[in-house]
Design a protein around this motif. Structure first.
Motif, short mmCIF file in Angstrom:
data_model
loop_
_atom_site.label_atom_id
_atom_site.label_comp_id
_atom_site.label_asym_id
_atom_site.label_seq_id
_atom_site.Cartn_x
_atom_site.Cartn_y
_atom_site.Cartn_z
N SER A 68 12.45 32.20 39.92
CA SER A 68 12.54 31.31 41.08
C SER A 68 11.18 31.21 41.77
CB SER A 68 13.55 31.88 42.08
OG SER A 68 13.44 31.23 43.34
N PRO A 69 10.83 30.02 42.26
CA PRO A 69 9.56 29.88 42.99
C PRO A 69 9.46 30.81 44.19
CG PRO A 69 10.45 27.73 42.43
CD PRO A 69 11.51 28.72 42.08
N TRP A 70 10.61 31.20 44.74
CA TRP A 70 10.60 32.12 45.88
C TRP A 70 10.13 33.51 45.48
CZ3 TRP A 70 10.55 30.47 50.60
CH2 TRP A 70 11.15 29.25 50.91
N ALA A 71 10.06 33.77 44.19
CA ALA A 71 9.56 35.07 43.74
C ALA A 71 8.10 35.27 44.17
CB ALA A 71 9.67 35.18 42.23
N GLN A 72 7.39 34.17 44.37
CA GLN A 72 5.99 34.27 44.80
C GLN A 72 5.89 34.99 46.15
OE1 GLN A 72 3.68 30.41 43.82
NE2 GLN A 72 5.82 29.79 43.91
N LEU A 73 6.84 34.68 47.04
CA LEU A 73 6.84 35.34 48.34
C LEU A 73 7.02 36.84 48.19
CD1 LEU A 73 7.01 35.46 51.43
CD2 LEU A 73 9.45 34.87 51.24
N TRP A 74 7.97 37.23 47.34
CA TRP A 74 8.27 38.65 47.18
C TRP A 74 7.16 39.39 46.45
CZ3 TRP A 74 11.41 40.07 50.60
CH2 TRP A 74 12.43 39.22 51.02
N VAL A 75 6.41 38.66 45.63
CA VAL A 75 5.24 39.28 44.99
C VAL A 75 4.26 39.75 46.05
CG1 VAL A 75 3.14 38.74 43.69
CG2 VAL A 75 5.37 38.13 42.75
N TRP A 76 3.99 38.90 47.04
CA TRP A 76 3.01 39.25 48.07
C TRP A 76 3.56 40.25 49.08
CZ3 TRP A 76 -1.90 38.56 47.34
CH2 TRP A 76 -2.31 37.57 46.44
N VAL A 77 4.86 40.13 49.38
CA VAL A 77 5.47 41.13 50.26
C VAL A 77 5.43 42.51 49.60
CG1 VAL A 77 7.64 41.90 51.30
CG2 VAL A 77 6.95 39.50 51.47
N GLY A 78 5.74 42.54 48.30
CA GLY A 78 5.69 43.80 47.56
C GLY A 78 4.29 44.35 47.48
N ALA A 79 3.31 43.46 47.26
CA ALA A 79 1.91 43.91 47.19
C ALA A 79 1.47 44.49 48.53
CB ALA A 79 1.01 42.74 46.80
N GLY A 80 1.86 43.83 49.62
CA GLY A 80 1.50 44.34 50.94
C GLY A 80 2.12 45.70 51.22
N ALA A 81 3.38 45.87 50.82
CA ALA A 81 4.05 47.15 51.03
C ALA A 81 3.41 48.25 50.20
CB ALA A 81 5.54 47.02 50.69
#
Length: 205
Positions: A56-69
Motif C-alpha cells: 500500500s502507498p501508505w506503507a511509505q508513512l510507516w517506513v519513516w515512522v519506523g525509521a524515526g522510532a
C-alpha cells in the motif's frame, strides 16, 4: 586585593577554553546511525514508489515512522555510551550536541507540519521540500561543529550538505531523488561519522 584576575587566573581560563575547543568530538556513531537508518528508509520509499515492492502507498508513512522510532532508540543508547568517554560535557561537545538537537527538532516539526498539510488538503506536493530542508539543516549543524573545533574538513562537509540541498531540489520531482538522497546521506553522515568515531578516545575504565 584588587579584585582583578592575575596572570595565573587568565592562563587557567584560557586553558579551559582551549580544552573545550580541542575536546574530541563524540557524535560520530550517532551520525553513522542516522545515515544508515534514514538512508535505508529513503531506499525503501523509492522501492515502494517504483513498485519494486508492491505494498500500500501508505506503507511509505510507516517506513519513516519506523525509521524515526528506531533512530530514537539508537540515539538513547549511543548518548548513554558517550557519557563514559573523555570530553563528554566539554564546551565543544555540548555546543555541537545542541546544534544537532536543534536541527533534529526543525526537521521533525516541519515534517509534522507538512504531514498536517497533506492530511487536511490532500495535496502532498509540499513534502518534496523535505530532502532539501534536511540537507540545509545538516549543513548548518556541520558548520557549527567545524567552527567549534576549528576543523576545516567539517566545514567542507557543511558546504557539501548545502550543495546537496540544491541538487535534491532539482530532482525532487523524480523518484530517483530518493536514491540521490540516500547516497548523499552516506557522504555527509556515514563517512564523516566513521572519521569522527576513529578520532574518539577510549572509554574510561
Amino acid at each position: 586585593m584588587t579584585g582583578k584576575p592575575d596572570a595565573a587566573d587568565i592562563a587557567y581560563i584560557r586553558a579551559l577554553a582551549e580544552e573545550g575547543r580541542t575536546a574530541p568530538p563524540l557524535n560520530g556513531p550517532i551520525m553513522i546511525a542516522a545515515g544508515v537508518i534514514f538512508g535505508a528508509a529513503a531506499v525503501a520509499q523509492w522501492a515502494i514508489q517504483t513498485d519494486v515492492v508492491k505494498v500500500s502507498p501508505w506503507a511509505q508513512l510507516w517506513v519513516w515512522v519506523g525509521a524515526g522510532a528506531l533512530f530514537a532508540v539508537a540515539l538513547a543508547v549511543l548518548i548513554n555510551r558517550m557519557k563514559s568517554k573523555p570530553g563528554y560535557g566539554h564546551v565543544r561537545n555540548e555546543a555541537v550536541g545542541e546544534a544537532w538537537f536543534g536541527v533534529g527538532m526543525v526537521i521533525f516539526t516541519v515534517w509534522l507540519g507538512l504531514m498536517a498539510m497533506g492530511f487536511t488538503t490532500g495535496d502532498w506536493t509540499a513534502m518534496r521540500i523535505m530532502p532539501s530542508l534536511v540537507f540545509a539543516a545538516y549543513g548548518s549543524a556541520w558548520m557549527v561543529a567545524g567552527a567549534m573545533g576549528r576543523t576545516g574538513w567539517l566545514k567542507g562537509v557543511a558546504v557539501l550538505s548545502y550543495a546537496g540541498a540544491v541538487l535534491l531540489g532539482a530532482v525532487s520531482h523524480l523518484t530517483i531523488g530518493y536514491l540521490v538522497f540516500a547516497g548523499l546521506l552516506m557522504l555527509v553522515t556515514v563517512i564523516p561519522g566513521v572519521i569522527l568515531t576513529r578520532q574518539e578516545p577510549a572509554e574510561i575504565v
